[in-house]
Design an enzyme around this catalytic site. Structure first.
Site, PDB file in Angstrom:
ATOM      1  N   GLU A 199      43.171 -15.434   2.461  1.00 27.17           N
ATOM      2  CA  GLU A 199      42.451 -16.565   2.150  1.00 27.17           C
ATOM      3  C   GLU A 199      42.480 -17.710   1.580  1.00 27.17           C
ATOM      4  O   GLU A 199      42.332 -18.055   0.768  1.00 27.17           O
ATOM      5  CB  GLU A 199      40.873 -16.137   1.505  1.00 27.17           C
ATOM      6  CG  GLU A 199      40.633 -14.671   2.394  1.00 27.17           C
ATOM      7  CD  GLU A 199      39.352 -13.829   1.410  1.00 27.17           C
ATOM      8  OE1 GLU A 199      39.139 -14.620   0.120  1.00 27.17           O
ATOM      9  OE2 GLU A 199      38.678 -12.700   1.830  1.00 27.17           O
ATOM     10  N   HIS A 331      36.804 -17.967  -2.152  1.00 27.40           N
ATOM     11  CA  HIS A 331      37.052 -16.743  -1.051  1.00 27.40           C
ATOM     12  C   HIS A 331      36.424 -17.897   0.171  1.00 27.40           C
ATOM     13  O   HIS A 331      36.182 -18.617   0.617  1.00 27.40           O
ATOM     14  CB  HIS A 331      36.050 -15.365  -0.295  1.00 27.40           C
ATOM     15  CG  HIS A 331      36.559 -14.540  -2.331  1.00 27.40           C
ATOM     16  ND1 HIS A 331      37.156 -13.571  -2.162  1.00 27.40           N
ATOM     17  CD2 HIS A 331      36.026 -14.960  -3.434  1.00 27.40           C
ATOM     18  CE1 HIS A 331      37.329 -12.659  -3.089  1.00 27.40           C
ATOM     19  NE2 HIS A 331      36.791 -14.352  -4.261  1.00 27.40           N
ATOM     20  N   GLU A 404      32.619 -18.990  -0.759  1.00 28.31           N
ATOM     21  CA  GLU A 404      32.500 -18.056   0.978  1.00 28.31           C
ATOM     22  C   GLU A 404      33.019 -19.499   1.886  1.00 28.31           C
ATOM     23  O   GLU A 404      31.811 -19.893   1.842  1.00 28.31           O
ATOM     24  CB  GLU A 404      31.518 -16.338   1.668  1.00 28.31           C
ATOM     25  CG  GLU A 404      32.162 -15.376   0.781  1.00 28.31           C
ATOM     26  CD  GLU A 404      32.899 -15.422   1.497  1.00 28.31           C
ATOM     27  OE1 GLU A 404      33.928 -15.145   2.143  1.00 28.31           O
ATOM     28  OE2 GLU A 404      33.367 -14.017   0.562  1.00 28.31           O
TER      29      GLU A 404
HETATM   30  O1  LU0 Z   1      34.845  -9.478  -2.242  1.00 32.18           O
HETATM   31  C1  LU0 Z   1      34.254  -9.660  -1.146  1.00 32.18           C
HETATM   32  O2  LU0 Z   1      34.002  -8.514   0.082  1.00 32.18           O
HETATM   33  C2  LU0 Z   1      33.882 -10.973  -0.643  1.00 32.18           C
HETATM   34  C3  LU0 Z   1      32.660 -11.113  -0.827  1.00 32.18           C
HETATM   35  C4  LU0 Z   1      31.622 -10.374  -2.103  1.00 32.18           C
HETATM   36  C5  LU0 Z   1      32.239 -11.910  -3.423  1.00 32.18           C
HETATM   37  C6  LU0 Z   1      30.188 -10.508  -1.924  1.00 32.18           C
HETATM   38  N1  LU0 Z   1      33.883 -11.068   0.921  1.00 32.18           N
HETATM   39  S1  LU0 Z   1      35.442 -11.302   1.777  1.00 32.18           S
HETATM   40  O3  LU0 Z   1      36.110 -10.896   1.267  1.00 32.18           O
HETATM   41  O4  LU0 Z   1      35.864 -11.683   3.048  1.00 32.18           O
HETATM   42  N2  LU0 Z   1      36.241 -13.026   0.880  1.00 32.18           N
HETATM   43 ZN    ZN Z   2      37.331 -12.230   0.278  1.00 31.58          ZN
END
Ligand code: LU0
Ligand code: ZN
Ligand code: CA
Length: 457
Positions: A199, A331, A404
């Site tokens: 990411e 993220h 995200e």
């Molecule tokens: O860690 C994750 O799975 C995150 C979402 C959570 C913070 C709910 N999504 S990611 O891995 O796609 N960034």
């Molecule tokens: Zn992530």
């Protein structure tokens, strides 16, 4: 057809690995004298097996509810997108087989241009982003940019090394504030980035904030006011080893975890966002299989990177009070504003009052209105346990959000959007970041309960 509740599938990758190893070893063994001892797997054969295991993205039609997505995530894949009647996952071959075993059919998605079609030859060490991604910062480039800013703005920006990663890279915390060298009694806000290796846009987000806040102090009223009255902490790279590994071959590896070997296993990497020490491993929101994308590690906070940042956050407890009031962990991708808890579907419960929840939701929705993301409680996506926001809120009472970032779908580049999007997609969060900073002196003001929660003393 709706698939039945999955049983946890373990060891799939190990079996494939063993098969590949025996194939790789078959020829040399056959050529050896009959009484020769069986060969140990060499680094080269292990490498060959692992190179056959690069993960890819798949569309999976069917899962339509948080519960169905949580069941799918229990195979250990990562869920990268959630839509009304489908999800996008990242899975290696063994994991894809496990998901098919649940009764789903998978459609492989095309890889973005910079993603490795086949793994790099052993020894390939480019250590930089592929063509089309040159404006992304490697770990060393980010450090250089940070050092230049610290040199230029010594009264506003200071750098400290708060610890090191598994492979020994420095983990940095930057402090931004007027009179930065003094610890003043000002509300503190934490921004973290890059728990997940692939990411990379999140590091650019952190660098954007450093640049914006230093460069516009004194000319932009809101920024000036925030630096005058807040202490802002930025941890720009929580997973430097994973990030370096993801780009080391010159083509992206779709790597998610850190680079710490799992105990008693050939597998490498803990999912840092399943390793935080709050309800760790409680609720089927992570995996105990080191081969999986969401491996939670052997124990809570077993990852050095998680220990380093946890210790740093603890160090901000002064006079028994946590100084950090609010946080965003960046993220990619899906364009979401998420708040805790992730470990439960419940909006409220022990550790989350109705007022807490309403405050989270009110601030979250307002931030989302500013950047066009979708606001929701984290478990609306799928259950996670050991995620940073649950720890920051559950353990430290920090109003912690996960953003995200761009894009909304794999078709726009997924984890690997081209560098041309960096300016637009980082500045897109400027308003939300300012809102969180401005509310950090009393988050409960968002629900009109300042008098109840934020009296002096
Ligand atoms: O860690 C994750 O799975 C995150 C979402 C959570 C913070 C709910 N999504 S990611 O891995 O796609 N960034
Ligand atoms: Zn992530
Ligand atoms: Ca200050």
């Amino acid at each position: 057809m709706r698939p039945h509740t999955p049983t946890r599938i373990r060891g799939g990758r190990t079996t494939v690995l063993a098969a590949l190893l025996s194939l790789a070893l078959a020829a040399p063994i056959a050529a050896q004298a009959q009484d020769a001892p069986p060969a140990e797997p060499t680094a080269a054969t292990r490498d060959a097996a692992q190179r056959a295991e690069l993960p890819h993205q798949y569309e999976v039609r069917g899962p339509a509810t948080p519960a169905a997505r949580t069941s799918l995530a229990a195979t250990g894949v990562s869920i990268d997108e959630a839509h009304a009647h489908a999800v996008v996952i990242t899975a290696d071959r063994a994991q894809a087989t496990a998901v098919r075993g649940l009764g789903y059919s998978l459609r492989k998605l095309p890889d973005p241009p910079g993603v490795a079609a086949s793994p790099a030859a052993p020894g390939t060490r480019v250590k930089d982003f592929p063509a089309g991604y040159a404006k992304y910062h490697t770990y060393d480039e980010a450090r250089q940019q940070i050092d230049a800013l610290v040199a230029k703005y010594p009264d506003l920006l200071s750098k400290q090394t708060i610890g090191t990663s598994h492979e020994g890279r420095d983990i940095l915390a930057l402090k931004l504030s007027k009179n930065v060298t003094k610890d003043e009694a000002e509300p503190e806000v934490l921004f973290t980035a890059h728990q997940h290796a692939r990411e990379h846009l999140t590091v650019e987000m952190a660098l954007y904030l450093l640049d914006e806040f230093t460069g516009k102090y004194g000319s932009d009223d809101r920024i000036t006011k925030m630096l005058d009255s807040r202490e802002i902490w930025i941890v720009p790279d929580l997973n430097p080893d994973g990030g370096a590994y993801d780009i080391a071959s010159g083509a992206f590896r779709s790597w998610r975890k850190n680079r710490q070997p799992a105990p008693d296993s050939q597998e490498v990497g803990t999912d840092l966002n399943r390793n935080w020490d709050f309800k760790w491993g409680c609720c089927d929101g992570s995996s105990d299989d080191p081969a999986d994308e969401t491996y939670r590690g052997p124990s809570a906070a077993s990852a050095p990177e998680v220990q380093v940042v946890s210790k740093f956050v603890h160090s901000r407890i002064i006079g028994g009070k946590q100084q950090i009031k609010a946080a965003i962990d960046f993220h990619t991708y899906s364009e979401l504003v998420l708040w805790p808890f992730g470990f439960t579907y419940d909006e409220t419960g022990p550790g989350m009052t109705q007022d807490d929840h309403d405050t989270f939701a009110t601030i979250g929705k307002k931030m989302a209105a500013s950047n066009g993301y979708t606001p929701e409680q984290s478990s609306e996506l799928y259950v996670t346990d050991g995620a940073i926001d649950d720890w920051l809120w559950g353990d430290q009472k920090v109003f912690a959000y996960t953003f995200e970032m761009y894009p909304s779908s794999a078709g726009s580049g997924g984890f690997y959007p081209k560098d041309t999007v960096i300016p637009k997609e980082t500045s897109r969060n400027r308003e939300a970041v300012l809102q969180l900073l401005e509310t950090a002196d009393c988050p409960y003001r968002a629900i009109g309960k300042e008098a109840q929660y934020c009296k002096e003393g």
